[in-house]
Design an enzyme around this catalytic site. Structure first.
Site, short mmCIF file in Angstrom:
data_model
loop_
_atom_site.label_atom_id
_atom_site.label_comp_id
_atom_site.label_asym_id
_atom_site.label_seq_id
_atom_site.Cartn_x
_atom_site.Cartn_y
_atom_site.Cartn_z
N THR A 132 1.13 -1.30 -0.33
CA THR A 132 0.25 0.12 -0.31
C THR A 132 0.91 0.64 0.35
O THR A 132 2.06 1.46 -0.10
CB THR A 132 -0.95 0.17 1.69
OG1 THR A 132 -2.11 -1.42 1.55
CG2 THR A 132 -2.12 1.51 1.38
N GLU A 133 0.64 2.54 -0.73
CA GLU A 133 0.66 3.31 -1.12
C GLU A 133 0.23 4.71 -0.57
O GLU A 133 -1.05 4.16 -0.43
CB GLU A 133 1.20 3.65 -1.77
CG GLU A 133 2.61 2.58 -2.66
CD GLU A 133 3.11 2.87 -3.89
OE1 GLU A 133 3.96 2.27 -4.19
OE2 GLU A 133 2.38 3.84 -4.59
N SER A 138 -6.45 -0.52 -2.67
CA SER A 138 -6.72 -2.18 -3.17
C SER A 138 -5.98 -2.34 -4.30
O SER A 138 -6.05 -3.66 -4.96
CB SER A 138 -7.97 -2.13 -2.89
OG SER A 138 -8.44 -2.76 -1.77
N THR A 164 2.32 -3.42 7.91
CA THR A 164 2.22 -4.61 9.34
C THR A 164 4.23 -5.23 10.26
O THR A 164 4.39 -5.07 8.23
CB THR A 164 0.97 -5.33 9.45
OG1 THR A 164 0.46 -4.90 8.55
CG2 THR A 164 1.54 -6.39 10.13
N PRO A 248 -5.40 -15.56 -2.63
CA PRO A 248 -6.26 -16.83 -1.12
C PRO A 248 -5.92 -16.94 -0.44
O PRO A 248 -6.75 -17.40 1.27
CB PRO A 248 -7.01 -17.42 -2.61
CG PRO A 248 -6.30 -17.55 -3.73
CD PRO A 248 -4.72 -16.29 -3.66
N GLN A 249 -4.59 -17.72 0.12
CA GLN A 249 -3.77 -17.73 1.63
C GLN A 249 -4.22 -16.80 2.33
O GLN A 249 -4.83 -16.83 3.58
CB GLN A 249 -2.82 -18.16 1.55
CG GLN A 249 -2.40 -18.70 2.93
CD GLN A 249 -0.92 -19.48 3.06
OE1 GLN A 249 -1.14 -20.74 1.54
NE2 GLN A 249 0.17 -18.99 3.78
N GLU A 250 -4.14 -15.83 1.50
CA GLU A 250 -3.97 -14.47 2.75
C GLU A 250 -5.00 -14.24 2.84
O GLU A 250 -5.26 -13.53 4.05
CB GLU A 250 -2.88 -13.06 1.85
CG GLU A 250 -1.92 -13.36 1.81
CD GLU A 250 -1.57 -12.02 0.32
OE1 GLU A 250 -2.01 -10.97 0.58
OE2 GLU A 250 -0.65 -12.68 -0.24
N ARG A 251 -6.16 -13.83 2.66
CA ARG A 251 -7.56 -13.56 2.33
C ARG A 251 -8.02 -14.78 3.44
O ARG A 251 -8.91 -13.87 4.69
CB ARG A 251 -8.42 -13.43 1.23
CG ARG A 251 -8.35 -11.90 0.36
CD ARG A 251 -8.23 -12.04 -0.62
NE ARG A 251 -7.85 -10.61 -0.98
CZ ARG A 251 -7.93 -10.33 -2.51
NH1 ARG A 251 -8.60 -10.93 -2.97
NH2 ARG A 251 -7.11 -9.34 -3.02
#
Length: 385
Positions: A132-133, A138, A164, A248-251
């Protein structure tokens, strides 16, 4: 409290139950007693990473040959759930182990894996991913940070925000444009070892609504030079594809955190309304309380079964981006609704931060934003209609 009588997650085997017990005891003994202090100081203690590494809670799903635990997503899921159940929000292991380490294992060269993964598994290095900037959330194709090739180096310029592990990270996966004219195909992932470069600086630890123990930061790259060997993989322009493959894994990790929050909120509130009295009887004796908590328990149970099914699909390599998007938006939406409903039963005490439900309320809101805003999730799902 069981949300569904006799239900056991289909992915949870005997080995994972042993890990579950060990992780719970570790978080309760080593992390939970410091949680309030970490919230006040805005970050976990640095040695928390080393302690978790020594306990085998970092990079549990990374191959043993690279210093990891040799497990799979089930191991990460157990560790994530037990951390959430103890109310420890500041420890950014899901980003470190569930995201950054997997980018390196999936796309890195053999040399990169051997260089970085063992240090991440021990807690010697802390991982972050800088997407993110200030002007780009998104919409990752709109990234402005550049990594320009000069000789055998990349020169990185740009600014990132909402990162994070931003204050403690020493290994950052930076999303940058190696070819600003090529759109998505000009995006690459470049690894920055913060202790070995000049021109890198951290901005302030951002003051957020919730997640106060989590160091979330601005990062600045002013002519930061890294060797071309720090490009993740061997080819430029693969960054957007790499990001999409891992989403998919992150979500699903976010959905897992949401489910545990729902379950915890119902459990804490059910115990509270049995003890709390109003108009001469316990709050649970009122029909409104019973009906509202019945709804919350049902929705938490539905979320659990859905997320467990997604986990089984992920373990089989079959979790598609659409289903992951469904899990992410629906569970986080329900998390916010259920925590809000539960907080109401505490009356004024629900607004006091000394009660876990207040902390959960403040922490929940970001779940609908990060990992791709829920509106983006709905757009992705709508494309399949």
């Amino acid at each position: 409290m069981e949300m569904i009588a006799g239900y056991k997650s289909p992915w949870l085997d005997e080995e994972l139950e042993i890990l579950q017990d060990a992780a719970r005891k570790f978080y309760e003994k080593e992390f939970a007693p410091h949680s309030d202090r970490w919230t006040k100081q805005g970050h976990v203690d640095r040695d928390a990473w080393n302690k978790a590494g020594a306990q085998g809670l970092l990079c549990a799903s990374i191959k043993e040959e690279y210093g990891g635990g040799g497990g799979n997503f089930g191991h990460e899921m157990v560790i994530t759930q037990e951390q959430a159940r103890t109310g420890v929000t500041g420890f950014g292991n899901s980003v470190h182990s569930g995201i950054v380490a997997h980018y390196i294992q999936s796309y890195g060269t053999e040399e990169q894996k051997k260089k970085w993964l063992p240090k991440m598994a021990s807690g010697e290095m802390v991982g972050a991913i800088a997407m993110t900037e200030p002007g780009t959330g998104s919409d990752l194709q709109g990234v402005k940070t550049t990594a320009k090739k000069v000789g055998n180096q990349y020169v990185i310029n740009g600014q990132k925000t909402f990162i994070t592990n931003g204050q403690q990270s020493t290994l950052i996966c930076v999303v940058a444009k190696t070819d600003p004219t090529a759109g998505a195909k000009g995006t690459s992932l470049v690894m920055v070892e913060t202790e070995e470069v000049e021109g890198f600086r951290r901005g302030r630890n951002l003051d957020k609504i919730g997640m106060h123990a989590q160091d979330t930061s601005e990062l600045f790259f002013d002519d930061v030079k890294v060797p071309t060997s720090n490009l993740l993989g061997t080819e430029e322009g693969k960054g957007f594809f790499q990001l999409m493959q891992q989403l998919p894994q992150e979500r699903l990790i976010i959905a897992v955190q949401a489910v545990v929050a729902m379950e915890r909120a119902v459990e804490l509130t059910a115990a509270y309304v049995k003890e709390r009295k109003a108009f001469g009887k316990s709050i649970l004796d009122f029909q409104n309380t019973q009906f509202k908590l019945a709804e919350c328990k049902t929705e938490a149970a539905i979320a659990r079964v859905f997320v467990d099914d997604c986990a089984m699909k992920l373990l089989d390599g079959k979790l598609d981006a659409t289903t992951a998007a469904m899990a992410k938006w629906w569970t986080t939406e329900k998390q916010c609704q259920i925590v809000d409903t539960c907080l109401q039963f505490y009356g004024g005490y629900g607004y006091m931060m000394e009660y876990p439900i207040a902390q959960m309320y403040a922490d929940a809101r970001v779940q609908k934003i990060y990992g791709g805003a829920n509106e983006i999730m709905k757009m992705l799902i709508a494309r399949t209609l």
